[in-house]
Scaffold this motif. Structure first.
Motif, PDB file in Angstrom:
ATOM      1  N   LYS A  13       0.517  -0.876  -0.258  1.00  0.00           N
ATOM      2  CA  LYS A  13       0.085  -0.197  -0.090  1.00  0.00           C
ATOM      3  C   LYS A  13       0.827   1.181   0.233  1.00  0.00           C
ATOM      4  N   PRO A  14       2.197   1.799   0.911  1.00  0.00           N
ATOM      5  CA  PRO A  14       2.597   2.410   0.834  1.00  0.00           C
ATOM      6  C   PRO A  14       3.364   2.970  -0.390  1.00  0.00           C
ATOM      7  N   ALA A  15       3.286   2.225  -1.239  1.00  0.00           N
ATOM      8  CA  ALA A  15       4.189   2.577  -2.882  1.00  0.00           C
ATOM      9  C   ALA A  15       2.905   2.647  -3.420  1.00  0.00           C
ATOM     10  N   ASP A  16       1.963   1.797  -3.160  1.00  0.00           N
ATOM     11  CA  ASP A  16       0.481   2.673  -4.213  1.00  0.00           C
ATOM     12  C   ASP A  16       0.010   4.102  -3.981  1.00  0.00           C
ATOM     13  N   VAL A  17       0.273   4.350  -2.637  1.00  0.00           N
ATOM     14  CA  VAL A  17      -0.218   5.630  -2.171  1.00  0.00           C
ATOM     15  C   VAL A  17       1.773   6.311  -3.002  1.00  0.00           C
ATOM     16  N   PHE A  18       2.359   5.723  -3.084  1.00  0.00           N
ATOM     17  CA  PHE A  18       3.237   7.392  -3.158  1.00  0.00           C
ATOM     18  C   PHE A  18       2.677   7.166  -5.210  1.00  0.00           C
ATOM     19  N   LEU A  19       2.884   6.037  -5.853  1.00  0.00           N
ATOM     20  CA  LEU A  19       2.939   5.456  -7.267  1.00  0.00           C
ATOM     21  C   LEU A  19       1.529   6.595  -7.697  1.00  0.00           C
ATOM     22  N   TRP A  20       0.462   6.608  -7.043  1.00  0.00           N
ATOM     23  CA  TRP A  20      -1.155   7.391  -7.822  1.00  0.00           C
ATOM     24  C   TRP A  20      -1.897   5.999  -8.232  1.00  0.00           C
ATOM     25  N   TYR A  65       8.105  17.446   5.617  1.00  0.00           N
ATOM     26  CA  TYR A  65       7.166  17.846   4.024  1.00  0.00           C
ATOM     27  C   TYR A  65       7.228  18.304   2.637  1.00  0.00           C
ATOM     28  N   ILE A  66       8.450  18.572   2.646  1.00  0.00           N
ATOM     29  CA  ILE A  66       9.655  18.703   1.182  1.00  0.00           C
ATOM     30  C   ILE A  66       9.702  17.287   0.776  1.00  0.00           C
ATOM     31  N   VAL A  67      10.463  16.340   2.291  1.00  0.00           N
ATOM     32  CA  VAL A  67      10.511  14.961   1.383  1.00  0.00           C
ATOM     33  C   VAL A  67       9.215  14.044   1.732  1.00  0.00           C
ATOM     34  N   PHE A  68       8.202  15.172   2.234  1.00  0.00           N
ATOM     35  CA  PHE A  68       7.289  13.833   1.591  1.00  0.00           C
ATOM     36  C   PHE A  68       5.945  14.356  -0.260  1.00  0.00           C
ATOM     37  N   VAL A  69       6.048  15.665   0.274  1.00  0.00           N
ATOM     38  CA  VAL A  69       5.911  16.062  -1.128  1.00  0.00           C
ATOM     39  C   VAL A  69       6.713  15.339  -2.685  1.00  0.00           C
ATOM     40  N   VAL A  70       8.328  15.104  -1.899  1.00  0.00           N
ATOM     41  CA  VAL A  70       8.915  14.266  -2.933  1.00  0.00           C
ATOM     42  C   VAL A  70       9.013  13.382  -3.148  1.00  0.00           C
ATOM     43  N   VAL A  80       8.149  12.661  -7.287  1.00  0.00           N
ATOM     44  CA  VAL A  80       9.116  11.849  -8.009  1.00  0.00           C
ATOM     45  C   VAL A  80       9.400  11.102  -8.583  1.00  0.00           C
ATOM     46  N   PRO A  81       9.104   9.722  -8.089  1.00  0.00           N
ATOM     47  CA  PRO A  81       8.759   8.645  -8.023  1.00  0.00           C
ATOM     48  C   PRO A  81       7.530   8.116  -9.071  1.00  0.00           C
ATOM     49  N   TYR A 105       8.420   8.645 -17.380  1.00  0.00           N
ATOM     50  CA  TYR A 105       9.284   9.255 -18.455  1.00  0.00           C
ATOM     51  C   TYR A 105      10.475   8.410 -17.748  1.00  0.00           C
ATOM     52  N   GLU A 106      10.628   7.145 -17.599  1.00  0.00           N
ATOM     53  CA  GLU A 106      11.505   6.386 -16.770  1.00  0.00           C
ATOM     54  C   GLU A 106      12.772   6.271 -18.310  1.00  0.00           C
ATOM     55  N   ASP A 107      12.387   5.587 -19.589  1.00  0.00           N
ATOM     56  CA  ASP A 107      13.328   5.184 -20.213  1.00  0.00           C
ATOM     57  C   ASP A 107      14.341   6.481 -20.449  1.00  0.00           C
ATOM     58  N   GLN A 108      13.478   7.700 -20.504  1.00  0.00           N
ATOM     59  CA  GLN A 108      14.220   9.083 -20.629  1.00  0.00           C
ATOM     60  C   GLN A 108      15.027   9.359 -19.820  1.00  0.00           C
ATOM     61  N   ILE A 109      14.932   9.186 -18.061  1.00  0.00           N
ATOM     62  CA  ILE A 109      15.860  10.059 -16.964  1.00  0.00           C
ATOM     63  C   ILE A 109      16.959   9.104 -17.353  1.00  0.00           C
TER      64      ILE A 109
END
Length: 283
Positions: free
Chosen positions: A97-104, A227-232, A236-237, A243-247
């Motif tokens: 679930k944490p990864a699902d939350v971070f990846l929307w 809060y900045i870490v939380f927003v990142v 970012v993930p 855009y995985e391939d380009q990055i």
């Protein structure tokens, strides 16, 4: 005279006849020998073990789709990934679930979590609310509402509130404590190895990390940093997954350049720095 010539004629005819019969016998013998040799060779060839046919699996050639899929998998495995990642970004974040939350994966839950964190940051940082005051006021409000509801339920003919019984399981607390203890001990062990001067590269990385944290700490307080870490973590993930391939392509170029600069720095500076004693090897 006639009597003498007749036996001679008979005697002369018999050797010719015998010689003719011998020639015919020799020819028949030669032909029979060939036939015998051919029949024996055929029998030998019949008695020889014939090579078994290869199984059907060996005769089956891989299809074009299988070959293309294998080639694509090998090419994908050789693609440069940031931080040496070999797993999908979902598994790299721990999965669940944490990864699902971070990846929307569920936009409503992710938006609710990010909105709650933003509200807390605005409440404490912009409005100047204190944590202890906020907790006490929240408990006063919740207990007051529940107390009044429980006493007024008999007058308004409604069911009293169902307050769940909250019990923290012992196993959960023990597992959290053990995990925290393990991570702290591992951090202390790494810091000890760095302090002994055995890994100069790791030493420089840790010093750079602490220096960066000190700069961020001087620019903002702890709550803003969290809060900045939380927003990142919530932005970012999901952008990296999209855009995985380009990055990764730009990251590979940057990593090659960093390695070049580090090689020059190592040759001119780090190689001249005295090292600590080498670690004893256990035989």
């Amino acid at each position: 005279m006639a009597e003498q010539t007749q036996p001679q004629g008979e005697g002369g005819a018999s050797p010719k006849h015998e010689s003719l019969m011998e020639k015919l016998a020799d020819k028949l013998h030669v032909g029979g020998g060939k036939a015998d040799s051919s029949s024996s060779s055929d029998s030998d060839s019949d008695e020889r073990p014939r090579p078994s046919a290869p199984p059907a699996d060996e005769l089956k050639q891989p299809s074009f789709s299988d070959a293309a899929a294998t080639a694509a998998a090998e090419a994908k495995a050789k693609v440069f990934r940031l931080f040496g990642r070999e797993q999908p970004i979902h598994k790299a974040l721990g999965g669940g679930k944490p990864a699902d939350v971070f990846l929307w994966r569920n936009k409503n839950i992710s938006a609710g979590v990010l909105g709650g964190a933003t509200a807390i940051w605005i409440l404490f940082e912009l409005l100047g609310y204190h944590l202890l005051t906020f907790v006490c006021h929240g408990l006063i409000f919740a207990l007051g509402v529940l107390f009044l509801w429980s006493n007024a339920s008999s007058f308004i003919h409604k069911a009293p509130p169902k307050i769940p019984e909250v019990i923290i399981p012992e196993d959960l607390v023990v597992n959290i404590a053990l995990s925290t203890r393990y991570e702290i001990n591992r951090a202390f062990a790494n810091l000890r190895q760095i302090a002994l001067g055995r890994d100069l590269k790791k030493f420089l990385m840790v010093i750079a990390g602490f220096w960066l944290l000190s700069v961020l700490g001087s620019c903002c307080n702890f709550l803003t940093l969290v809060y900045i870490v939380f927003v990142v973590l919530h932005t970012v993930p999901v952008l990296y997954e999209k855009y995985e391939d380009q990055i990764d392509s730009y990251g590979e170029k940057g990593w090659v350049e960093i390695k070049k600069q580090y090689a020059v720095f190592d040759e001119k500076v780090l190689s001249k720095v005295p090292r600590g004693p080498a670690k004893d090897k256990k035989h």
